[in-house]
Motif scaffolding. Structure first.
Motif, mmCIF file in Angstrom:
data_model
loop_
_atom_site.group_PDB
_atom_site.id
_atom_site.type_symbol
_atom_site.label_atom_id
_atom_site.label_comp_id
_atom_site.label_asym_id
_atom_site.label_seq_id
_atom_site.Cartn_x
_atom_site.Cartn_y
_atom_site.Cartn_z
ATOM 1 N N GLU A 29 -15.598 11.089 90.052
ATOM 2 C CA GLU A 29 -17.088 11.078 89.664
ATOM 3 C C GLU A 29 -17.505 10.402 90.356
ATOM 4 N N ASN A 84 -5.652 16.291 82.526
ATOM 5 C CA ASN A 84 -6.907 16.706 82.825
ATOM 6 C C ASN A 84 -6.747 17.771 81.219
ATOM 7 N N GLY A 92 -17.653 10.105 83.333
ATOM 8 C CA GLY A 92 -17.819 11.405 84.142
ATOM 9 C C GLY A 92 -17.056 12.281 83.835
ATOM 10 N N GLU A 108 -15.502 13.503 80.439
ATOM 11 C CA GLU A 108 -16.803 14.874 80.462
ATOM 12 C C GLU A 108 -16.632 16.236 81.398
ATOM 13 N N SER A 109 -15.852 15.314 82.804
ATOM 14 C CA SER A 109 -15.784 16.859 83.106
ATOM 15 C C SER A 109 -14.846 17.975 82.717
ATOM 16 N N ASN A 110 -13.388 16.769 82.265
ATOM 17 C CA ASN A 110 -11.520 17.620 82.159
ATOM 18 C C ASN A 110 -12.357 17.542 80.820
ATOM 19 N N SER A 151 -23.061 10.412 86.082
ATOM 20 C CA SER A 151 -21.857 10.095 86.025
ATOM 21 C C SER A 151 -20.888 8.884 85.394
#
Length: 432
Positions: free
Chosen positions: A51, A263, A282, A285-287, A345
């Motif tokens: 990210e 993940n 980042g 947060e995404s996972n 990110s």
């Protein structure tokens, strides 16, 4: 054999091998032959992994220049590197701007002719960045292969809700005080495991990079002559022993980093903490997803400052639009670009003005319980002392050290056999 000769021979063998194995080119870009046309392109392609935080920046650049930017992202470095190598070996498919992570940068320095010298195109930027970071972006022949993006100043990401369930402190200052050392970190993990019956961290390899890079100025898998020293390096042994201690404590989830299970583990609460260089925010947060916003926080890393990761942006000579690509790389890494990427990110700036920017210093990350991430990470930058990474650092770490540690963690090998496998595979993965 001299170091320079060994490097040239390795570069030729490595690229020839990849070319022979390749059946497709990287991602279908039609760049072939290279050479700057001097024309304004309709489109530039940027290749990154993880990210990088460039999504909003490339939209801004499109509005300013009228040039369309295609941002191609790959999640994992071990998937990203082969694509880049393949495109260089086959002479086609390379992006116009390519992110070069520190673990693979030295490998690409072995054949610097694949990369544009950015200095004549972007000017003298040596005073704009952390001096050691800028110098590491240069090839042995002196060309500026990459302009600096970020460094990976260290922290520990932890779930406040899971800590609360284990009757552990949740305030980041109190949590940091729990583990001034890695031994204290393990003690905290045991308390968590006893209270909840669940894993405290994701894997025994979570501490490997942190511990290695906390050994200030050390040689890791290679010495400064690029001779393999994996079996004798004190820094490597310190990281190995810490990973073994995590496994022996029984506090790991035994999950392979970057795997689908890893993940998903962030979202599912499979583990409560993990090592977090700045750029990892980042990814966490995404996972974890929006449903876990405000449940994560950031504490100090045990053992003091260190640098895990960081990258540069380079322009391959294969690009038809080298001048415009260099301008884009400079835009993404200037003061405003690095502050914006950090806010997006988490990649920690290396641009000196960005590190002094009030909006960076005062930035708080809403997802991470409003943690003052600008202050936390920014204060540790000046304490970073770079370690020496050889040209096959990433291959040795990912294909030799981490698999052997996972084999021990899962009970497939005992300690002696795991170390034997690591040193044997390190010699293979690190061979010229």
């Amino acid at each position: 054999m001299s170091v320079s000769t060994r490097r040239r021979r390795y570069a030729a063998v490595a690229l020839a091998t990849v070319a022979a194995l390749a059946t497709t080119t990287a991602c279908g870009d039609d760049n072939e032959g290279g050479g700057d046309t001097g024309a304004k392109p309709e489109k530039l392609v940027v290749d990154t992994f993880g990210e990088a935080g460039y999504e909003d920046l490339v939209k801004q650049y499109e509005q300013q220049t009228g040039i369309k930017i295609e941002l191609r992202k790959v999640a994992q470095l071990n998937e990203f590197r082969p694509r880049v190598v393949r495109s260089l070996a086959t002479g086609k498919g390379a992006a116009d701007v390519i992110m070069l992570e520190e673990g693979i940068l030295n490998e690409f320095k072995l054949n610097p002719n694949n990369w544009v010298d950015l200095a004549p195109l972007v000017g003298d930027l040596s005073k704009d960045y952390l001096s050691w970071k800028y110098e590491l972006g240069k090839a042995p022949d002196g060309r500026l292969m990459g302009v600096p993006t970020d460094v990976g100043s260290l922290g520990i990401c932890y779930r406040t809700d899971l800590f609360k369930a284990a009757n552990l402190p949740t305030d980041r200052e109190q949590v940091s005080a729990l583990w001034p050392t890695w031994d204290k970190f393990i003690e905290t993990g045991k308390q968590y495991k006893q209270a909840t019956g669940k894993a405290f961290v994701d894997s025994d390899t979570m501490a490997v990079n942190a511990v290695m890079f906390q050994q200030k100025g050390a040689d890791l898998f290679f010495d400064k002559e690029d001779k393999m020293i994996a079996d004798t390096s004190p820094a490597v042994k310190a990281a190995w022993d810490q990973a073994i201690a995590l496994a022996d404590a029984g506090i790991t989830a035994k999950i392979t980093t970057w795997s689908p299970e890893w993940n998903a583990g962030f979202k599912q609460g499979t583990f409560a903490a993990t090592a977090c260089p700045s750029w990892m925010l980042g990814i966490v947060e995404s996972n974890s997803g929006p449903e876990n916003a405000g449940k994560w926080d950031l504490a100090a890393v045990p053992g003091g400052a260190g640098n895990w990761g960081g990258s540069w942006l380079g322009v391959p000579t294969q690009s038809k639009y080298q001048t415009e690509a260099a301008k884009l790389a400079a835009f993404l890494t200037n003061t405003a670009g690095q502050v914006a990427a950090f806010k997006k990110s988490g990649p920690l700036p290396t641009n000196l003005k960005a590190l002094e920017d009030p909006s960076f210093i005062s930035y708080t990350n809403k997802y991470f319980s409003d943690a003052p991430t600008g202050k936390i990470f920014g204060e540790s930058v000046q304490a970073i002392v770079p370690t020496h990474l050889g040209p096959k650092h990433q291959a040795v770490k990912e294909n030799a050290m981490e698999p052997a540690l996972r084999a021990y963690e899962t009970g497939q090998l005992d300690k002696a056999k795991a170390w034997e496998q690591f040193t044997k595979d390190a010699a293979t993965q690190g061979a010229f």
